[in-house]
Write a protein that holds these residues in place. Sequence first.
Motif, PDB file in Angstrom:
ATOM      1  N   SER A  41       0.840  -1.212   0.000  1.00 18.28           N
ATOM      2  CA  SER A  41       0.000   0.000   0.000  1.00 18.28           C
ATOM      3  C   SER A  41       0.862   1.244   0.000  1.00 18.28           C
ATOM      4  N   SER A  42       1.877   1.227   0.841  1.00 18.43           N
ATOM      5  CA  SER A  42       2.748   2.392   0.956  1.00 18.43           C
ATOM      6  C   SER A  42       3.475   2.649  -0.368  1.00 18.43           C
ATOM      7  N   ASN A  43       3.940   1.586  -1.014  1.00 17.69           N
ATOM      8  CA  ASN A  43       4.638   1.762  -2.294  1.00 17.69           C
ATOM      9  C   ASN A  43       3.708   2.333  -3.360  1.00 17.69           C
ATOM     10  N   TYR A  44       2.451   1.894  -3.331  1.00 16.38           N
ATOM     11  CA  TYR A  44       1.486   2.436  -4.290  1.00 16.38           C
ATOM     12  C   TYR A  44       1.322   3.951  -4.071  1.00 16.38           C
ATOM     13  N   ILE A  45       1.161   4.346  -2.807  1.00 20.35           N
ATOM     14  CA  ILE A  45       0.958   5.774  -2.502  1.00 20.35           C
ATOM     15  C   ILE A  45       2.212   6.572  -2.889  1.00 20.35           C
ATOM     16  N   LYS A  46       3.379   6.027  -2.568  1.00 23.72           N
ATOM     17  CA  LYS A  46       4.638   6.706  -2.933  1.00 23.72           C
ATOM     18  C   LYS A  46       4.696   6.937  -4.434  1.00 23.72           C
ATOM     19  N   SER A  47       4.228   5.959  -5.185  1.00 25.79           N
ATOM     20  CA  SER A  47       4.307   6.077  -6.650  1.00 25.79           C
ATOM     21  C   SER A  47       3.396   7.183  -7.166  1.00 25.79           C
TER      22      SER A  47
ATOM     23  N   PRO B 291      -3.994  -0.758  -2.935  1.00 25.77           N
ATOM     24  CA  PRO B 291      -4.005  -2.188  -2.619  1.00 25.77           C
ATOM     25  C   PRO B 291      -4.183  -2.412  -1.116  1.00 25.77           C
ATOM     26  N   ASN B 292      -5.044  -3.331  -0.751  1.00 28.13           N
ATOM     27  CA  ASN B 292      -5.290  -3.767   0.640  1.00 28.13           C
ATOM     28  C   ASN B 292      -6.088  -2.786   1.496  1.00 28.13           C
TER      29      ASN B 292
ATOM     30  N   GLU C 142     -11.070   8.823   0.901  1.00 29.94           N
ATOM     31  CA  GLU C 142      -9.917   9.204   0.089  1.00 29.94           C
ATOM     32  C   GLU C 142      -8.775   9.730   0.942  1.00 29.94           C
ATOM     33  N   LEU C 143      -7.588   9.509   0.444  1.00 31.13           N
ATOM     34  CA  LEU C 143      -6.408  10.120   1.048  1.00 31.13           C
ATOM     35  C   LEU C 143      -6.122  11.390   0.268  1.00 31.13           C
ATOM     36  N   ILE C 144      -5.823  12.456   0.999  1.00 34.23           N
ATOM     37  CA  ILE C 144      -5.482  13.701   0.332  1.00 34.23           C
ATOM     38  C   ILE C 144      -4.079  14.094   0.767  1.00 34.23           C
ATOM     39  N   ILE C 145      -3.214  14.244  -0.213  1.00 31.69           N
ATOM     40  CA  ILE C 145      -1.833  14.612   0.094  1.00 31.69           C
ATOM     41  C   ILE C 145      -1.596  15.970  -0.544  1.00 31.69           C
ATOM     42  N   GLY C 146      -1.104  16.908   0.249  1.00 26.75           N
ATOM     43  CA  GLY C 146      -0.892  18.249  -0.285  1.00 26.75           C
ATOM     44  C   GLY C 146      -0.356  19.155   0.807  1.00 26.75           C
ATOM     45  N   THR C 147      -0.569  20.472   0.654  1.00 28.23           N
ATOM     46  CA  THR C 147      -0.087  21.386   1.689  1.00 28.23           C
ATOM     47  C   THR C 147      -1.257  22.104   2.350  1.00 28.23           C
TER      48      THR C 147
END
Length: 275
Positions: free
Chosen positions: A10-16, A52-53, A65-70
């Motif tokens: 999961s972490s690798n997917y998000i990193k990508s 994934p997962n 949803e995950l929101i990544i930003g500032t």
Amino acid sequence: MFSFSNYQESSNYIKSKIGELKPKIAIILGSGLGVLSEEIEDKIVINYRDIPNFPVSTVEGHAGELIIGTLNGVEIIAMNGRFHYYEGYDLKETTFPIRVFKLLGIEKLIITNASGGINTNFKAGDFMVINDYLSFFAESVLRGKNLDEFGERFTDMSKTFDKNLSEKLKEVIKKHTGRVQEGVYAYMKGPTFETPAEIRALRTLGADAVGLSTVPEAIVAHHCGIDTVAVSCITNMAAGVLDETLSYDDVKQTAERVKVKFKEIIKEYVKEIYF
Ligand code: HPA
């Protein structure tokens, strides 16, 4: 039951998906408080369904949803929509994202929730910084095989919530609202609201507020060494405190009423705790 490689996947997917971004602060947005997501700039939004997962959120009022930003210039990752035991997930699923955050490099976690006020000095609309919890009636989220990659088999819980982070949060809340509460959060499994007898019992045991989330996430975060701070919006007085019945509509209404304040508080706070 998840293995370490499930969390890595999961972490690798998000990193990508997030490229250069490297947030160190994660925020869990509680009931009706998803409004903060509007304030996040330059954001990348990842649907839970695509990770994934990841479990998928089912409750009305909770996006997924995950929101990544500032936020106010600070890189963050926000969980818009969380998982509850009462939805039918097991506790390992409800806390899955926390360990994924750890693998992403998250160092600080801000948990928000809606809760019922047990302490009779509280009133609906108050914010309570959580300084400890009661969780007698639920199994531990850490039950089962320990994943040593994340933490030890037996975990000290005398400092679940980071004192410095909590003090700073209290200051920011006080500044914005003129008052702030602090106290013990009792974790219940739901989905029924509590009975008046349960609330009287919880008060006798030392609880100030009651709710259906937060504790599993805080335990998992503490276990893997993420500094955690948690705040409840007291959306209603708990069962039997006032002569009225409880409804999720009232919870939502109060959350709606305080959402702008809440947003401002968290916006300022992330700046305060950023290093
Ligand atoms: N009980 C449990 N959970 C809650 C409450 C309550 O009174 N209010 C908001 N979440």
